[in-house]
Structures are given as C-alpha cells and as structure tokens.
Design a protein around this motif. Structure first.
Motif, PDB file in Angstrom:
ATOM      1  N   TYR A 295       0.799  -1.221   0.000  1.00  0.00           N
ATOM      2  CA  TYR A 295       0.000   0.000   0.000  1.00  0.00           C
ATOM      3  C   TYR A 295       0.833   1.273   0.000  1.00  0.00           C
ATOM      4  CZ  TYR A 295      -3.502  -3.462   1.235  1.00  0.00           C
ATOM      5  OH  TYR A 295      -4.313  -4.569   1.236  1.00  0.00           O
ATOM      6  N   MET A 297       2.726   2.557   2.244  1.00  0.00           N
ATOM      7  CA  MET A 297       2.225   3.183   3.461  1.00  0.00           C
ATOM      8  C   MET A 297       3.197   2.912   4.607  1.00  0.00           C
ATOM      9  SD  MET A 297      -1.384   2.179   5.317  1.00  0.00           S
ATOM     10  CE  MET A 297      -2.360   2.692   3.911  1.00  0.00           C
ATOM     11  N   ASP A 329       0.291   7.858   5.009  1.00  0.00           N
ATOM     12  CA  ASP A 329       0.441   7.630   3.571  1.00  0.00           C
ATOM     13  C   ASP A 329       1.893   7.886   3.162  1.00  0.00           C
ATOM     14  OD1 ASP A 329       0.804  10.389   3.279  1.00  0.00           O
ATOM     15  OD2 ASP A 329      -1.213  10.746   2.517  1.00  0.00           O
ATOM     16  N   ASN A 330       2.188   7.812   1.863  1.00  0.00           N
ATOM     17  CA  ASN A 330       3.588   7.923   1.424  1.00  0.00           C
ATOM     18  C   ASN A 330       4.155   9.335   1.521  1.00  0.00           C
ATOM     19  OD1 ASN A 330       2.294   9.123  -0.712  1.00  0.00           O
ATOM     20  ND2 ASN A 330       2.909   7.602  -2.238  1.00  0.00           N
ATOM     21  N   ILE A 335      -3.282   8.952   8.416  1.00  0.00           N
ATOM     22  CA  ILE A 335      -4.605   8.614   7.888  1.00  0.00           C
ATOM     23  C   ILE A 335      -5.387   7.677   8.798  1.00  0.00           C
ATOM     24  CG2 ILE A 335      -4.056   9.045   5.463  1.00  0.00           C
ATOM     25  CD1 ILE A 335      -3.441   6.089   5.142  1.00  0.00           C
ATOM     26  N   PHE A 383      -8.888   0.509   2.504  1.00  0.00           N
ATOM     27  CA  PHE A 383      -9.265   1.858   2.132  1.00  0.00           C
ATOM     28  C   PHE A 383     -10.769   1.972   1.913  1.00  0.00           C
ATOM     29  CE2 PHE A 383      -4.790   1.796   1.170  1.00  0.00           C
ATOM     30  CZ  PHE A 383      -4.377   3.071   1.523  1.00  0.00           C
TER      31      PHE A 383
END
Length: 386
Positions: A295, A297, A329-330, A335, A383
C-alpha cells in the motif's frame, strides 16, 4: 573580521536548510482507512517455538510469506510460513571460527540468504541450513569512538539491520561518542571489500537535541530502512524522520498521537535503576517506523504510559499498557490512529511489518489458558470512502 563572521553564518544557515526540512502538521482523517484483523494459529509441531518473538523479519523477496524470528531458547531461526501455518527451524552455529553469539538483528533477504548480526559486532550471511556463507567484521569499519548499535529492546530502542541489494551493501547504525552530545550515524558497508564505506548523519531529535542525558533507557533512536531511505525517530517523542540515501537530506514530519502525550518527561535520577524502570512505564514510548510495501504506506506503534508501583509484577504491568497503531500515507499524512485490543499482544517488540500489514504476536499473560501455541494477528489497512 565581521565580514568573515557574516559569511560563516550564511554558510551554516544554507547547510541547515539543505540537510533538514520540517513539514507542517496534518489533520488525521480516520475515515480513510479501516483495519481488518486477520487471526492465525499454528498447530503444535516438532519445532519448539516461542510464544512471541522480540526479534523478527519478513522475507523480502521470492514472493513468499515467511516471517523469520530469533528463537533465543534454541539459538535458532524459526521460519513461520504465514500461508501454510507451518514452522521450520534453522539452527545457528555455536562453535568454530564462525560461531554466532546472541543475535541483535535479522534481515531476511531470501529464504536461503538471511543476514544476521550478533553481539560480536559482526554480520553473517547464513543459508537455509544455518551455514555461514559470509562474515563481515563491522568493527573494522568503525573509528575508535564509534560503537555499532543494532538492537531490539522494548525499553530502549529498535534499531534494524538492512541489506541493500541494489548497492550490495549493509546498512548499520553507529553511535559516535567522540562528540558531545553523542551523534548517531548510519554506515553503508559494501560487500565488495575494497570499496570505502559511506556515512550518513542522523539529525538529533527536534524536541530534545541530547537524548543521551535524562531519559533513562530511552537514549537512542529507532532506525529502520526501505529502498533508498533511512527511516528513524526517537522513543521519547512523536516526530518522524526520513533520510534520502542519495542526497543525504533528512525530512522531519509531525506525527502526534491523539491518544497520549507526545513527549516523555525526563527521569528523576541518572543512576537509580528503580527510577529508570518507573520512568519507562510512566511515559509513552514511540517505536520504529515500518513500511507496508503493498500500500506504499508507513506504520508506527507506540505504547501509552501507566502508573507504576514497585510492589507490582513489572511483566503484568507491561501487558496492561495500551498499544496504539498509527498509519501514514507515502507523504506522511496520518490517515489512521487506533487503539489495539488490550492485554492481547506481546509488549516486548513482539511485532513486524508484512507485505500487507502489521503483524503482532498474541501473548495474553493474564489468561487462564497457558497454551504455548503460536498465535498471530495481522492488521491490514482497508481503504474506504475514496
């Protein structure tokens, strides 16, 4: 003289701006992601496995789903097949020129190529039989005042070993005692012996520039890696740090928890270990930053403070502490943040990242069931509302 001083200050300011970029805080949106909990049970086998593993690594390649954990009771590597729910064991050498002492780090590159470090400040490449294919004396690459620090300790820090296949190199964290305060670095040691090692300086904590004084056991950074980056943070506070292996530039990201305080207080004593133990329980502890490849992530676990009484069993108190999982997140936007089930998982760094989530060893110390069966939970990000 004034002109020279002015130019010097300008140069320093330019250096600081190039080597450190601090990002603005973001707001968490807990509606973006849900956590799906997958439970796994391993039936009894011929392998005398542990209930949980404080030191483990997923296999990086071969498209397999295997977690390699250090079985300190057997001085072996236990290979947990997460698809077939089976465990096999790789015994480690205890005698001879390539004898391996107690492990400090594991990086499972392939099933037949596992890098491990031990207390002798050496790194070994072992195969599926535990035979040593290569040994690197890391001490040979260090200065007199430098100390190798690869370590996984729930009360201190989590500092991983890493093998960079693209560079054919090992990444190892080093403490440099030649300066005050001490500095922390990552050394890139190339397998090709005639190639000079590289050094990457880690930024000090933006909250406390000298964590070696006043924070009891929490006196070193957490250090992890992914392709092209050093991921690091400090147990005493919530910021995240990422260094680019190409440019050497570090970026800093605010990552406050909404559940706990975001900075540890200083310990009341520099020498009394009972105060050190109390300090560890009564402050939050932020663990290393982990990467979830599927992901793109990041994830971080941290543990909340709890009241400590000297007449209570420390192991029981440790299991009562609340454990929290944060997902980013990247771009390091937070999140998701969630409190994990209480009194369920090993508090002694009993976890690891997998390709698709965060794996934790189930260890319910206060349960009436004294089963030694191996039980795992994996929390997968799902998600929603995209």
């Amino acid at each position: 003289m004034k002109k020279l001083l002015f130019y010097y200050i300008c140069i320093v300011l330019v250096f600081v701006s190039c080597s450190k970029k601090k990002k603005e805080p973001r707001t968490t949106n807990n509606n973006l992601v849900e956590l799906q909990r997958e439970e796994m049970n391993f039936l009894p086998s011929d392998v005398l496995q542990l209930k949980s593993y404080y030191l483990s690594s997923p296999v990086e390649t071969d498209s397999v789903h295997i977690l390699v954990g250090y079985n300190y009771k057997e001085h072996a590597l236990d290979c947990m097949d997460l698809l077939n729910k089976k465990i096999s064991q790789i015994p480690l050498q205890i005698e001879g020129p390539n004898a391996i002492t107690r492990l400090t780090g594991i990086f499972a590159y392939k099933k037949d190529s596992i890098w491990i470090s031990d207390e002798s400040e050496s790194v070994f490449l072992v195969n599926h039989e535990g035979l040593t294919m290569k040994r690197i004396h890391v001490r040979d690459y260090l200065q007199e005042e430098e100390e190798l620090i690869i370590n996984t300790n729930h009360a201190m820090s989590t500092i991983h070993l890493y093998y960079n296949a693209a560079h054919q190199s090992l990444l190892c964290t080093v403490k440099d005692r030649s300066t005050s305060p001490v500095r922390f670095k990552v050394k890139e040691i190339f397998i090709e012996e005639n190639k000079e090692a590289k050094t990457f300086d880690l930024l000090p904590s933006v909250v406390e520039p000298d964590i070696s004084k006043g924070y009891a056991n929490m006196s070193e950074p957490n250090v992890n890696f992914r392709d092209g980056y050093i991921l690091y943070n400090y147990p005493i506070e919530s910021h995240l740090y990422r260094a680019n292996l190409t440019t050497g530039i570090s970026e800093i990201y605010p990552a406050d928890s909404e559940y706990t305080t975001n900075q540890a207080e200083k310990c009341k004593s520099k020498t009394d270990y009972s105060e050190w133990e109390k300090h560890g329980f009564e402050n939050p502890h932020f663990f290393d930053l982990m990467y979830i490849p599927r992901y793109d992530m990041y994830a971080r676990l941290h543990i909340g403070p709890i009241d400590f009484k000297e007449d209570e069993n420390p192991e029981i108190i440790a299991h009562k502490r609340d454990l929290y999982l944060c997902l980013f997140d990247n771009k390091f936007n937070k999140i998701k943040e969630a409190k994990l089930p209480s009194n369920t998982f090993s508090p002694y760094t009993g976890w690891s990242q997998t390709d698709s989530g965060i794996l934790l060893f189930v260890d319910k110390i206060t349960d009436q069931d004294n089963s030694e069966d191996l039980e795992l939970n994996i929390f997968h990000p799902i998600f929603i509302n995209l």
